[in-house]
Design a protein around this motif. Structure first.
Motif, short mmCIF file in Angstrom:
data_model
loop_
_atom_site.label_atom_id
_atom_site.label_comp_id
_atom_site.label_asym_id
_atom_site.label_seq_id
_atom_site.Cartn_x
_atom_site.Cartn_y
_atom_site.Cartn_z
N ALA A 73 0.83 -1.21 0.00
CA ALA A 73 0.00 0.00 0.00
C ALA A 73 0.87 1.26 0.00
O ALA A 73 0.52 2.27 -0.61
CB ALA A 73 -0.93 -0.01 1.20
N GLY A 74 2.01 1.20 0.69
CA GLY A 74 2.92 2.34 0.69
C GLY A 74 3.53 2.61 -0.67
O GLY A 74 3.91 3.75 -0.96
N ALA A 75 3.63 1.58 -1.51
CA ALA A 75 4.12 1.79 -2.87
C ALA A 75 3.20 2.71 -3.66
O ALA A 75 3.66 3.49 -4.51
CB ALA A 75 4.27 0.45 -3.59
N ARG A 76 1.89 2.66 -3.36
CA ARG A 76 0.95 3.58 -4.02
C ARG A 76 1.29 5.02 -3.68
O ARG A 76 1.30 5.90 -4.54
CB ARG A 76 -0.49 3.28 -3.59
CG ARG A 76 -1.02 1.95 -4.01
CD ARG A 76 -2.54 1.93 -3.98
NE ARG A 76 -3.07 2.28 -2.67
CZ ARG A 76 -3.48 1.40 -1.77
NH1 ARG A 76 -3.39 0.11 -2.02
NH2 ARG A 76 -3.98 1.80 -0.62
N THR A 77 1.56 5.26 -2.40
CA THR A 77 1.93 6.61 -1.96
C THR A 77 3.22 7.06 -2.63
O THR A 77 3.34 8.21 -3.07
CB THR A 77 2.09 6.65 -0.43
OG1 THR A 77 0.86 6.25 0.18
CG2 THR A 77 2.49 8.02 0.05
N THR A 78 4.19 6.15 -2.71
CA THR A 78 5.48 6.48 -3.33
C THR A 78 5.31 6.87 -4.79
O THR A 78 5.85 7.88 -5.25
CB THR A 78 6.43 5.28 -3.20
OG1 THR A 78 6.69 5.02 -1.82
CG2 THR A 78 7.75 5.56 -3.90
N VAL A 79 4.55 6.06 -5.54
CA VAL A 79 4.33 6.35 -6.96
C VAL A 79 3.54 7.64 -7.13
O VAL A 79 3.85 8.46 -8.01
CB VAL A 79 3.61 5.16 -7.64
CG1 VAL A 79 3.21 5.52 -9.07
CG2 VAL A 79 4.50 3.93 -7.64
N PHE A 80 2.53 7.84 -6.28
CA PHE A 80 1.73 9.06 -6.36
C PHE A 80 2.59 10.30 -6.14
O PHE A 80 2.50 11.29 -6.89
CB PHE A 80 0.60 9.01 -5.33
CG PHE A 80 -0.17 10.30 -5.20
CD1 PHE A 80 -1.10 10.67 -6.14
CD2 PHE A 80 0.05 11.15 -4.11
CE1 PHE A 80 -1.80 11.86 -6.03
CE2 PHE A 80 -0.65 12.34 -3.98
CZ PHE A 80 -1.58 12.69 -4.95
#
Length: 289
Positions: A73-80
């Motif tokens: 889920a943190g990867a979503r934040t990183t990409v965003f």
């Protein structure tokens, strides 16, 4: 058939590593939109601090949340943050570069002074000042990091625009009746694209690091958003008891930032013909026994 610069990019180990890291993080972020092993925010007090194994492959944290799900889920934040900051940096950087290179002298000098002033402020300081007024959120991180690195992009791209503007093909375009905007789109931007792309890649790498640092300090993602920086801040309090749990978010941040930085280096080598010419001219004398 692939472009030459892409062939050069994929022929280097650093280019391969950067591409694989970026694609992997992006794929994980997309998969996490529809599936994660567990609900990232689901707490289970009875299952807290479960060691790595089945079904929690990377273990659980102090509240029983699955660490692998939190990382996905943190990867979503990183990409965003990386993409959002990249878009803001692109708009700010190219706007300032164009104003500082293609306008009247008084405007160019004003923009140059403005860029020198803004670049003196660290990005983290700008983000913390904005967060103090508007509150911490991912949008604050995206805007502040984007503005900060947009100024850096403008400082590097502006001299390139000035150099290309004096080229013969640009002067020929003017003589043929092209407007300033048409010259910018047809001739100037394509010729500064290599420098711009490299700077953008490095800016996205630092954006990931800045988001993790701001979230670690409490100025970034909210508690409702999974973030590698927030997870690292929560787990570091237990590093003396459960040191392995801190490794996973730290490793995710390190590999992602390293991949983006190496991708930027590989892009610079692939898009700058002078580097390849210099490498071809290097001659190592043979040792005669």
């Amino acid at each position: 058939m692939m472009p030459r610069w892409m062939c050069v990019l994929l022929s280097s180990a650093t280019g391969w590593f950067g591409v694989v890291v970026v694609l992997t993080v992006t794929l994980i972020a997309l998969v996490s939109l529809v599936w994660t092993p567990f609900d990232p925010m689901l707490t289970d007090v009875k299952g807290r601090w479960a060691p790595p194994g089945w079904p929690h492959l990377l273990g659980t944290d102090a509240t029983g949340r699955d660490i692998l799900s939190l990382l996905m889920a943190g990867a979503r934040t990183t990409v965003f943050v990386a993409v959002g900051a990249g878009i803001v940096a692109t708009v700010v950087g190219m706007l300032l570069a164009a104003l500082g290179a293609l306008t009247a002298r008084w405007m160019r000098e004003t923009v140059a002074v403005l860029v020198d002033i803004l670049i003196a402020f660290p990005v983290l300081m700008i983000a913390m000042m904005i967060s103090a007024v508007w509150g911490g959120s991912l949008w604050v991180v995206v805007i502040s990091v984007g503005i900060g690195f947009g100024v850096s992009i403008a400082r590097v791209t502006r001299p390139e625009l000035r150099r290309v503007q004096k080229s013969d093909f640009v002067l020929a375009g003017r003589a043929s009746g092209l407007t300033a905007g048409q010259n910018l789109v047809r001739h100037l931007l394509p010729n500064v694209a290599p420098v711009f792309i490299v700077q953008l890649s490095w800016s996205m790498a630092v954006a990931v690091l800045a988001e993790a640092g701001l979230s670690y300090l409490g100025f970034g993602a909210s508690l409702a958003d999974a973030s590698w920086g927030t997870l690292l801040a929560e787990l570091q309090r237990y590093i003396g008891v459960h040191p392995l749990s801190v490794v996973w978010p730290g490793l995710a941040i390190t590999i992602t930032v390293l991949g983006l930085n190496l991708l930027g280096d590989a892009l610079r080598e692939a898009t700058d013909p002078t580097l390849s010419r210099r490498a071809a001219q290097v001659h190592v004398p043979e040792v005669v026994a």
